[in-house]
Design an enzyme around this catalytic site. Structure first.
Site, PDB file in Angstrom:
ATOM      1  N   GLY A 253     157.324  14.393  11.529  1.00 36.00           N
ATOM      2  CA  GLY A 253     157.326  13.013  11.201  1.00 36.00           C
ATOM      3  C   GLY A 253     155.861  12.451  11.928  1.00 36.00           C
ATOM      4  NE  ARG A 298     152.232  11.483   7.643  1.00 33.69           N
ATOM      5  CZ  ARG A 298     152.691  10.965   6.298  1.00 33.69           C
ATOM      6  NH1 ARG A 298     151.710  10.485   5.616  1.00 33.69           N
ATOM      7  NH2 ARG A 298     153.912  10.901   5.911  1.00 33.69           N
ATOM      8  CB  CYS A 366     145.646   5.001 -18.511  1.00 33.81           C
ATOM      9  SG  CYS A 366     144.941   3.845 -19.666  1.00 33.81           S
ATOM     10  CE1 TYR A 395     154.249  15.475   2.662  1.00 29.57           C
ATOM     11  CE2 TYR A 395     153.478  14.475   4.492  1.00 29.57           C
ATOM     12  CZ  TYR A 395     154.408  15.234   4.023  1.00 29.57           C
ATOM     13  OH  TYR A 395     155.109  15.955   4.987  1.00 29.57           O
TER      14      TYR A 395
HETATM   15  N1  LLP Z   1     160.743  18.418   8.100  1.00 30.05           N
HETATM   16  C1  LLP Z   1     161.404  17.868   7.104  1.00 30.05           C
HETATM   17  C2  LLP Z   1     162.762  18.422   7.184  1.00 30.05           C
HETATM   18  C3  LLP Z   1     160.858  16.873   6.301  1.00 30.05           C
HETATM   19  O1  LLP Z   1     161.636  16.621   5.424  1.00 30.05           O
HETATM   20  C4  LLP Z   1     159.384  16.570   6.627  1.00 30.05           C
HETATM   21  C5  LLP Z   1     158.819  15.473   5.364  1.00 30.05           C
HETATM   22  C6  LLP Z   1     158.539  17.174   7.594  1.00 30.05           C
HETATM   23  C7  LLP Z   1     159.302  18.087   8.555  1.00 30.05           C
HETATM   24  C8  LLP Z   1     157.158  16.844   7.803  1.00 30.05           C
HETATM   25  O2  LLP Z   1     157.046  15.695   7.950  1.00 30.05           O
HETATM   26  P1  LLP Z   1     155.574  15.147   8.422  1.00 30.05           P
HETATM   27  O3  LLP Z   1     155.244  15.806  10.048  1.00 30.05           O
HETATM   28  O4  LLP Z   1     154.543  15.671   7.475  1.00 30.05           O
HETATM   29  O5  LLP Z   1     155.517  13.920   8.547  1.00 30.05           O
HETATM   30  N2  LLP Z   1     155.103  12.055   0.767  1.00 30.05           N
HETATM   31  C9  LLP Z   1     155.210  11.339   1.895  1.00 30.05           C
HETATM   32  C10 LLP Z   1     155.748  12.031   3.147  1.00 30.05           C
HETATM   33  C11 LLP Z   1     157.152  12.676   2.837  1.00 30.05           C
HETATM   34  C12 LLP Z   1     157.729  13.557   3.978  1.00 30.05           C
HETATM   35  C13 LLP Z   1     158.844  14.434   3.641  1.00 30.05           C
HETATM   36  N3  LLP Z   1     159.536  15.273   4.351  1.00 30.05           N
HETATM   37  C14 LLP Z   1     154.017  10.682   2.354  1.00 30.05           C
HETATM   38  O6  LLP Z   1     153.020  11.019   1.598  1.00 30.05           O
HETATM   39  O7  LLP Z   1     153.821   9.984   3.307  1.00 30.05           O
END
Ligand code: LLP
Length: 448
Positions: A253, A298, A366, A395
């Site tokens: 996150g 991310r 479109c 993403y």
């Molecule tokens: N761990 C778990 C269990 C997760 O569900 C996620 C992300 C992460 C780690 C990694 O989170 P990050 O460090 O990338 O924030 N498509 C959305 C984001 C969806 C995230 C889903 N889970 C966007 O484009 O903002």
């Protein structure tokens, strides 16, 4: 030479003597003409730098930390190899991501399998692959997995994904750790306790720890310490029942900068809050020193990736809006349409020209909702100019689609002054590959 929003771009970004954006020492306009647009460019130095920053900031404070890259942010064999070389673990959420990890030779014991509805086929695939951990998301999965592992004669290490009921104050569509969520086993409803008790008596499962993930992106630090407190308090309550917290994960996150007006805390700040909350609470509660698993997605790939587009149609509606159409859009980056995500952009071939007019950058799909950046000040753009959108590494390619049957863009990695293709542009034939043709054998245009 640097430029005003350079902090959103890869660390190697600069401006050439001719006023062009450069990434990894390469002129972005030349990359666009060599590989065509839309094009995603990843900077290897930024990718490796982020991996090292995560590992360094966490292990210097809490040596027993594993950094598992959340591959949903973007994975392909080249990325899997890079994560492996940097010593990271890998978080996968589907048989597809697992297949890429396997094909890329990623060590299976370092892989964590997440997901709220893993299929039996996916679970079997993971068990047979010798995956490190399966992060079980519900009572149904616990039972299914116990039976599957038994049928294969295995004892599988698992974690339980709990929902601690903590709001991280991010977009509703990417909030996961609250009560009203499809993800995780709720502590509040009593299901989490039931799941722990069940896991402890499941013969073919070895419960090594607990996991939670609050959402993404999280710009605040406090939700992490509140969640850690809730999770560890819960764990301590079940120690008498036999729960031994050998591993603990507060998920991922970690935010990145999409616009210069909202920059995230440094990784060190997240590391400080997480490790100090973990040390303090596990000490107080007598939980020992569990292995900490963090799952950045991310923040590892986001800043490293830049999307390049070419300007096409321009439609000026006096006193209303000037639309500048690019040759990509929601097919390669659905985030603005889906989450109202905001981005900045630059004219890669006019880096020294002042931003004198406000335009809206839209795509070629479109849909009226197909926009990339609304109301952005840029130099006067003309057809053929190259527009670069920073913070595009996470993403965007991973959520890309073939909507309107547009081929998904190629991806290049730049590093040491050279560019290598890590994914070629899709062809029209690629998009027809899975279609079943009711024609004479041998006349299939996709060539199968
Ligand atoms: N761990 C778990 C269990 C997760 O569900 C996620 C992300 C992460 C780690 C990694 O989170 P990050 O460090 O990338 O924030 N498509 C959305 C984001 C969806 C995230 C889903 N889970 C966007 O484009 O903002």
């Amino acid at each position: 030479m640097t430029f005003s929003n350079a902090e959103l771009f890869p660390i190697t970004a600069g401006v050439t003597a001719g006023g062009h954006l450069s990434i990894g020492g390469i002129d972005a306009v030349e990359l666009a003409s060599e590989f065509g647009t839309p094009l995603y460019v990843y900077d290897e130095a930024t990718l490796r730098g982020m991996c090292r920053e995560f590992v360094g900031e966490f292990t210097s404070r809490y040596p027993k930390t594993t950094v598992a890259y959340a591959s949903k942010a973007f994975i392909n064999p080249a990325l899997a190899a890079l994560a492996e070389e940097e010593g990271l673990g890998l978080d996968v959420v589907s048989g597809g991501e697992l297949a890429v990890a396997r094909a890329g030779g990623f060590p299976m014991e370092r892989v964590y399998f997440h997901g709220n509805n893993k299929t039996s086929d996916e679970l079997r695939m993971a068990l047979e692959a010798g995956i490190g951990r399966i992060v079980v998301d519900g009572l149904h999965e616990l039972d299914l997995l116990n039976r599957l592992a038994g049928s294969l004669g295995l004892r599988q290490k698992i974690m339980l994904r709990l929902s601690p009921g903590v709001d991280p104050h991010t977009h509703a569509k990417t909030t996961t750790g609250i009560l009203d969520s499809k993800f995780g086993i709720s502590i509040d409803t009593g299901d989490a306790e039931r799941a722990v008790r069940e896991a402890l008596v499941s013969e073919n499962l070895d419960l090594v720890g607990l996991h939670c993930h609050l959402g993404s992106p999280i710009f605040e630090l406090e939700p992490y310490s509140i969640a850690i407190d809730a999770m560890l308090t819960f764990a301590a309550g079940l120690a008498p029942a036999g729960l031994e917290l050998r591993e603990f994960s507060p998920g991922g996150g970690f935010a990145i900068g999409y616009v210069t007006s909202q920059l995230p805390p440094p990784i060190a700040a997240y590391a400080e809050v997480i490790t100090s909350a973990l040390k303090a609470r596990s000490g107080d509660l007598g939980l020992g020193e569990p292995r900490l698993v963090v799952e950045p997605g991310r923040a590892v790939v986001g800043r490293a990736g830049v999307a390049l587009y070419t300007v096409g149609a321009i439609k000026d509606i006096p006193t209303v809006r000037k639309y500048v159409s690019l040759d990509g859009g929601m097919g390669d980056n659905i985030r603005p349409a889906m989450y109202e995500a905001v981005y900045e952009a630059v004219a890669a071939n006019r880096m020294r020209e002042p931003a004198v007019e406000t335009v809206t950058l839209v795509g070629k799909f479109c849909e009226s909702g197909d926009y990339l950046v609304r109301d952005i000040a840029l130099p006067v753009l003309e057809q053929g100019d190259v527009v670069a959108v920073p913070s595009s590494g996470a993403y965007a390619p991973s959520m890309a689609s073939n909507y309107n049957l547009n081929p998904r863009p190629p991806i290049v990695m730049v590093g040491n002054g050279s560019a290598r293709l890590i994914r070629r542009r899709e062809t029209h034939e690629d998009m027809m590959r899975a279609d079943v043709w009711q024609r004479e054998a041998g006349k299939d245009p996709a060539g199968d």
